[in-house]
Motif scaffolding. Structure first.
Motif, mmCIF file in Angstrom:
data_model
loop_
_atom_site.group_PDB
_atom_site.id
_atom_site.type_symbol
_atom_site.label_atom_id
_atom_site.label_comp_id
_atom_site.label_asym_id
_atom_site.label_seq_id
_atom_site.Cartn_x
_atom_site.Cartn_y
_atom_site.Cartn_z
ATOM 1 N N SER A 50 47.839 44.181 39.893
ATOM 2 C CA SER A 50 47.602 42.832 40.421
ATOM 3 C C SER A 50 46.632 42.082 39.511
ATOM 4 O O SER A 50 45.733 42.683 38.909
ATOM 5 C CB SER A 50 47.048 42.884 41.843
ATOM 6 O OG SER A 50 45.689 43.270 41.840
ATOM 7 N N SER A 90 41.298 40.802 37.244
ATOM 8 C CA SER A 90 40.267 39.766 37.101
ATOM 9 C C SER A 90 38.906 40.265 37.561
ATOM 10 O O SER A 90 37.886 40.008 36.900
ATOM 11 C CB SER A 90 40.651 38.515 37.893
ATOM 12 O OG SER A 90 41.805 37.938 37.341
ATOM 13 N N LYS A 91 38.878 40.968 38.669
ATOM 14 C CA LYS A 91 37.611 41.495 39.195
ATOM 15 C C LYS A 91 37.007 42.505 38.214
ATOM 16 O O LYS A 91 35.811 42.461 37.910
ATOM 17 C CB LYS A 91 37.850 42.155 40.552
ATOM 18 C CG LYS A 91 36.618 42.699 41.198
ATOM 19 C CD LYS A 91 36.930 43.305 42.554
ATOM 20 C CE LYS A 91 35.685 43.915 43.157
ATOM 21 N NZ LYS A 91 35.959 44.561 44.441
ATOM 22 N N SER A 143 44.452 39.980 40.602
ATOM 23 C CA SER A 143 43.127 39.928 41.230
ATOM 24 C C SER A 143 42.292 41.166 40.877
ATOM 25 O O SER A 143 41.099 41.046 40.598
ATOM 26 C CB SER A 143 43.242 39.766 42.741
ATOM 27 O OG SER A 143 43.886 40.868 43.319
#
Length: 120
Positions: A92, A97-98, A94
């Motif tokens: 994913s 990115s995290k 997200s």
């Protein structure tokens, strides 16, 4: 400092071989159990070897390799964020990115936007 630069300071052949294996599997990351089985050492011993050689556990080092690749792809290709995340073994955007923000202190979208602006 890049993860591979840290590796260059290691002369432990088991660590070097495992890092080569990690590099071959950046897009489909291996589990810790796979690394342990390949190395032929206990999990704890492998963690001690890595910490001694590069200052990180094997999985921390592996994540750094994957994120270094992501940063490289973002700055040298026109790949989408999802394509970069997938190429680095993330399922994913997200999660990628995290992890990216935790490692580099900036979101990957900012890096991508900055490079796109600089290319104009």
């Amino acid at each position: 400092r890049s993860s591979l630069a840290a590796l260059m300071q290691s002369r432990n052949p088991a660590v070097v071989e495992l890092v080569k294996l990690m590099n071959d599997h950046l897009d489909e990351p291996l589990e810790m159990e796979d690394l342990v089985r390949t190395a032929g050492y206990s999990r704890r011993h492998l963690e001690r070897m890595f910490r001694s050689a590069v200052g990180k556990t094997p999985m921390e080092f592996y994540r750094s390799l994957r994120l270094d690749r992501g940063r490289n792809l973002l700055s040298t290709t026109n790949m989408t964020l999802m394509e970069v995340a997938t190429a680095c073994g993330y399922t994913s955007v997200s999660h990628f990115s995290k992890s990216f923000r935790a490692r580099f202190g900036t979101p990957p979208t900012r890096l991508k936007q900055g490079i796109a602006t600089a290319r104009r």
